[in-house]
Design a protein around this motif. Sequence first.
Motif, short mmCIF file in Angstrom:
data_model
loop_
_atom_site.label_atom_id
_atom_site.label_comp_id
_atom_site.label_asym_id
_atom_site.label_seq_id
_atom_site.Cartn_x
_atom_site.Cartn_y
_atom_site.Cartn_z
N GLU A 668 69.58 3.95 -71.10
CA GLU A 668 69.87 2.66 -70.50
C GLU A 668 68.65 2.10 -69.77
OE1 GLU A 668 73.52 4.94 -71.16
OE2 GLU A 668 71.64 5.36 -70.13
N VAL A 669 68.01 2.93 -68.97
CA VAL A 669 66.83 2.48 -68.23
C VAL A 669 65.69 2.16 -69.20
CG1 VAL A 669 65.12 3.12 -66.49
CG2 VAL A 669 67.51 3.79 -66.20
N PHE A 670 65.53 3.02 -70.21
CA PHE A 670 64.48 2.81 -71.20
C PHE A 670 64.71 1.51 -71.97
CE2 PHE A 670 62.34 3.25 -75.25
CZ PHE A 670 61.15 3.88 -74.93
N TYR A 671 65.95 1.24 -72.34
CA TYR A 671 66.27 0.04 -73.10
C TYR A 671 65.92 -1.22 -72.30
CZ TYR A 671 69.08 -3.49 -75.51
OH TYR A 671 69.50 -4.62 -76.16
N ASN A 672 66.19 -1.21 -71.01
CA ASN A 672 65.93 -2.38 -70.17
C ASN A 672 64.47 -2.48 -69.73
OD1 ASN A 672 68.64 -3.26 -70.17
ND2 ASN A 672 69.16 -1.75 -68.58
N ARG A 673 63.69 -1.39 -69.94
CA ARG A 673 62.29 -1.35 -69.50
C ARG A 673 62.18 -1.78 -68.03
NH1 ARG A 673 62.25 0.36 -74.27
NH2 ARG A 673 60.47 0.15 -75.68
N GLU A 674 63.09 -1.28 -67.21
CA GLU A 674 63.15 -1.74 -65.83
C GLU A 674 62.21 -0.97 -64.90
OE1 GLU A 674 66.92 0.50 -63.94
OE2 GLU A 674 67.40 -0.71 -65.70
N ASP A 675 61.55 0.09 -65.42
CA ASP A 675 60.70 0.88 -64.53
C ASP A 675 59.41 1.29 -65.25
OD1 ASP A 675 59.96 2.18 -62.22
OD2 ASP A 675 60.99 4.04 -62.72
N VAL A 676 58.77 0.35 -65.93
CA VAL A 676 57.52 0.64 -66.63
C VAL A 676 56.38 0.66 -65.64
CG1 VAL A 676 55.96 -0.13 -68.45
CG2 VAL A 676 58.43 -0.44 -68.72
N TRP A 677 55.48 1.66 -65.79
CA TRP A 677 54.33 1.79 -64.91
C TRP A 677 53.06 1.41 -65.66
CZ3 TRP A 677 55.44 7.53 -63.12
CH2 TRP A 677 56.65 7.55 -62.41
N GLU A 678 51.98 1.33 -64.91
CA GLU A 678 50.66 1.18 -65.51
C GLU A 678 49.61 1.62 -64.51
OE1 GLU A 678 50.12 -2.89 -66.55
OE2 GLU A 678 50.32 -3.64 -64.50
N LEU A 679 48.39 1.82 -65.00
CA LEU A 679 47.28 2.15 -64.10
C LEU A 679 46.91 0.93 -63.28
CD1 LEU A 679 45.10 4.22 -66.58
CD2 LEU A 679 46.15 5.10 -64.50
N PRO A 680 46.47 1.13 -62.05
CA PRO A 680 46.15 -0.02 -61.18
C PRO A 680 44.96 -0.83 -61.71
CG PRO A 680 46.32 2.03 -59.92
CD PRO A 680 46.28 2.42 -61.36
N ARG A 681 44.97 -2.09 -61.37
CA ARG A 681 43.80 -2.93 -61.62
C ARG A 681 42.67 -2.52 -60.68
NH1 ARG A 681 45.08 -8.99 -60.80
NH2 ARG A 681 46.37 -8.22 -59.07
N GLN A 682 41.46 -2.81 -61.10
CA GLN A 682 40.35 -2.61 -60.19
C GLN A 682 39.53 -3.89 -60.10
OE1 GLN A 682 38.01 0.65 -61.64
NE2 GLN A 682 37.14 -0.50 -63.35
N LEU A 683 38.85 -4.06 -59.00
CA LEU A 683 38.17 -5.30 -58.69
C LEU A 683 36.78 -5.29 -59.33
CD1 LEU A 683 38.94 -7.80 -56.95
CD2 LEU A 683 37.50 -6.84 -55.16
N ASP A 684 36.74 -5.42 -60.68
CA ASP A 684 35.46 -5.43 -61.36
C ASP A 684 35.16 -6.75 -62.05
OD1 ASP A 684 37.30 -5.36 -63.38
OD2 ASP A 684 36.52 -3.59 -64.37
N GLY A 685 36.09 -7.71 -61.92
CA GLY A 685 35.87 -9.01 -62.53
C GLY A 685 36.16 -9.06 -64.00
N ASN A 686 36.47 -7.90 -64.63
CA ASN A 686 36.72 -7.87 -66.07
C ASN A 686 38.17 -7.54 -66.40
OD1 ASN A 686 33.94 -8.31 -66.67
ND2 ASN A 686 33.54 -6.15 -66.22
N GLY A 687 39.01 -7.50 -65.40
CA GLY A 687 40.40 -7.17 -65.65
C GLY A 687 40.63 -5.74 -66.07
N GLY A 688 39.70 -4.85 -65.71
CA GLY A 688 39.83 -3.45 -66.10
C GLY A 688 40.81 -2.71 -65.24
N THR A 689 41.17 -1.52 -65.69
CA THR A 689 42.09 -0.67 -64.94
C THR A 689 41.33 0.54 -64.40
OG1 THR A 689 42.74 0.50 -66.97
CG2 THR A 689 44.09 -1.39 -66.29
#
Length: 896
Positions: A668-689
């Motif tokens: 149920e949680v997977f189907y709704n994608r309600e708790d997807v994570w990602e690596l943090p952004r970093q302040l490099d001006g290029n939108g990198g993680t």
Amino acid sequence: MVRIVATAISAIFCLLVLSIAADVIIDWAWFSDLGYLSVFQMALATKAAVFLGVFSMSIAALWVNEWLAFRLGMRAQSGALVLGSDVARLRISSGADPGPPYLRLILAAAASFASLLVALYQASQWDLFLRFLYQVPYGDADPVFGADLGFFLFSLPAYVTLKDWALTLIILSAATALAVYAALGSVQLGPRTVVSRAAIAHGSALLGALLTVKAGSYALDRYLLLYSNNDILVGAGYTDVNVTLPLISVLVALALIGAMLSFANVRICSRRLPVAAVVLVFGGSLVFGEVVPTVFQSLVVKPNELDLERPYIQRSINLTRAAYGLQNVAVRPFAAEQGLTPMLLEANQPTIDNIRLWDGGPLIDTYRQLQEIRTYYRFHTADVDRYWLSGIYRQVTLAAREIDTSRLPSSAQTWVNRHILFTHGSGVVMSPVNRKSAEGLPLFYLRDIPPVADGGPPISEPRIYFGEVNSPYVIVNSSVPEFDYPKGNANVFARYGGARGIPIGSTAWRMLFAWYFKDPSVVLTDYITQESRLLFRRAVKERVHTIAPFLRLDGNPYPVITDGRIVWIQDAYTTSNYFPYAQTVSRGELDYIRNAAKVVIDGYDGSIKFYLAAPSDPIARTYGRIFPELFTPLSRMPADLQRHLRYPQDLFIAQVQVYRTYHMGTPEVFYNREDVWELPRQLDGNGGTMAPYYMIIRLPGEAEAEFILMAPMVPIRRDNMIAWIAARCDPAHYGELIVYEFPKDKLVFGPFQIEARINQNTAISQQITLWNQRGSRVIRGNVHVIPIENSLLYVSPLYLRAEEGQIPELKRVIAAYGEQVVMEETLADALAVLFRQRAGAPSPEATAAQLAGGGIRELLRGHYVRAVEHLKRGDWANFGKEFDAMRSLLDHADKQ
């Protein structure tokens, strides 16, 4: 003309054979020198067998079709079929025009060339066939067919490859036959398209073969359903299993019926039967393979998608986790409290002492300016590792000083300099991750040439012949002494004493290598002696890849100092893109990965040892059966090297990419994608993680500090932290993955938010602006999240580089905790200011209040941790003091 063509072909063939023979002989010698001749022999024999088998069968098929087309096309026939009009009679005598001159020669050459290309391609997949022949079972069955997962890893890729080869042969045969018939006039395209009965019969036979292979292709498509992706899940879903799978059996039957109609048309020679067969098969594919499943998915599944897809989502979660080794991840709560005190910091001093203040980019620039010494030396990268130095567990950065003759002045780019004189690098530099000089430069544990140890491990053999730099071949033990290192206004010279290298003293070997390297100087030089040896393939990754091209290599081999020598550790993976129900990463290149091997390469003589790091991996076990002498059990790796094994970063990144979604274990949680994570952004001006980073910390609930690889995680499209993932690296717990999840009802700052708070701090931003206006350039370091107990500390270094200078200097350290952000010259100063602002200076009254309030446990833990550290170092005096302090605390508690 024919003689000239034949002579040219003979010359090309001789050159090709000579080149192949030279490659084989040199590879034979190279593998023998390293002790892996059996690996080379197995690979060579398999390549030769696959090439010869595929080439002979391919050229036989093409030549047979060519011969048959000529025979049928030249034979007198009763007539020809004119498509789209009435039947017209076309008399062809037995002495018909054979077509353009040299047609057979041209077609034979084209067929041979096509067969050669097909054979070369199939031979390049030699390991696929070996995996098929030597496969071992996985041990678990797939949930749809009940087949062992080893079938999908080993058998199915081989079947798909054979199917593709068969289709290629049929298409090439059809093209060859069509060219012959067109040249003989049996096929004429235009307003009145003419196709002879012979061409119809031949084409019908080829169409029958094509549809037979197509039936087999449909049968394989049943298994390929387990790799489909409908945006809800990866693998066979409800429609695939309940509709598409049964309909594939219908498609197989239709393809076989179409094949039988085509074969029957060899005698009938009807213009309608082949068309009917094609329409039957490909029309059925459109209706039963595309339209019906799509309509069923839209009308039946979509309105009830979660209920119907629930078990299939669970399969995808379970098998994806298994594919990436994520089925045993330990999940623990992390309170993310605001309870850090100076006493807790003191209790976690090993963590504080190993906070990394030197980022890779500024550090390698500093190393290059301070320690490359000469232009021909090069530091490729700065790597992070840990050593026990003076009884203390230290996180350090180190870089190998390699030779790079391409950086010699153009006037010095001579053959002798590049291949005989400048043959090796010298030593490594090492510095602690958390210390700097008064000028903001690294403090060196190892420095200079020859290496000087100021607290670092001694190096008795500093010469580096093999490393990360892609260096040319060198000839050692020549009549010219090798440059070792500069010393004042003179140079020190050395002689290679390793056991590896191919003897090159004989004229035959010199001629062979001159051909191989396309370099006549190898023959013409007078500097080579009977004791001379040739070292080539000196880049670590090239060296490993040549021996084991079937292993995927980590992007960052790293140097280790052990027993006074410099060795390289290269992580190697077994991968596949045929694991069912598994999500793909790396742009679809793989859906299964294991860190199968730890490869150790001696930096001096180039010796290589493959240590099996994943004995349960079926792909690694299969390669172990194919090459019994390749792998050595990891338990036989020297203990000192085992202490330097790191959890590889490329593997960790792949696992994090998958776990960001597949940590959701319920459909149920997977189907709704309600708790997807990602690596943090970093302040490099290029939108990198942010990239994961190594650190030494004491994990919550553990007694001792340890080396880990860590990645903070944030919710998708948000910047607050939601969890952090740790991969443990020390031998006792190597490879264990732990996820620390934060309470979902609490805001925890992520690295990008801390970056924003730093920018919003008036004092810090004004100081940075002032530096930038005074001819310096400010370089902001990465924000590192440091877990301490159940709290998070954030630390970021700040570097200054003069506009005309090349050396970044570590000038300030920014620390953040809770709502406070401070910037000071050192980390110790920043922590002192940060926690004095929060709680004020500790006093006896505050300590008494903490004891009265139940804080004795924190005090005891601090004394205990320090007592253990003193015990490890053999510092009995301080151990006794900490022990007495614990006893005093216990006596105080008894009086309460």
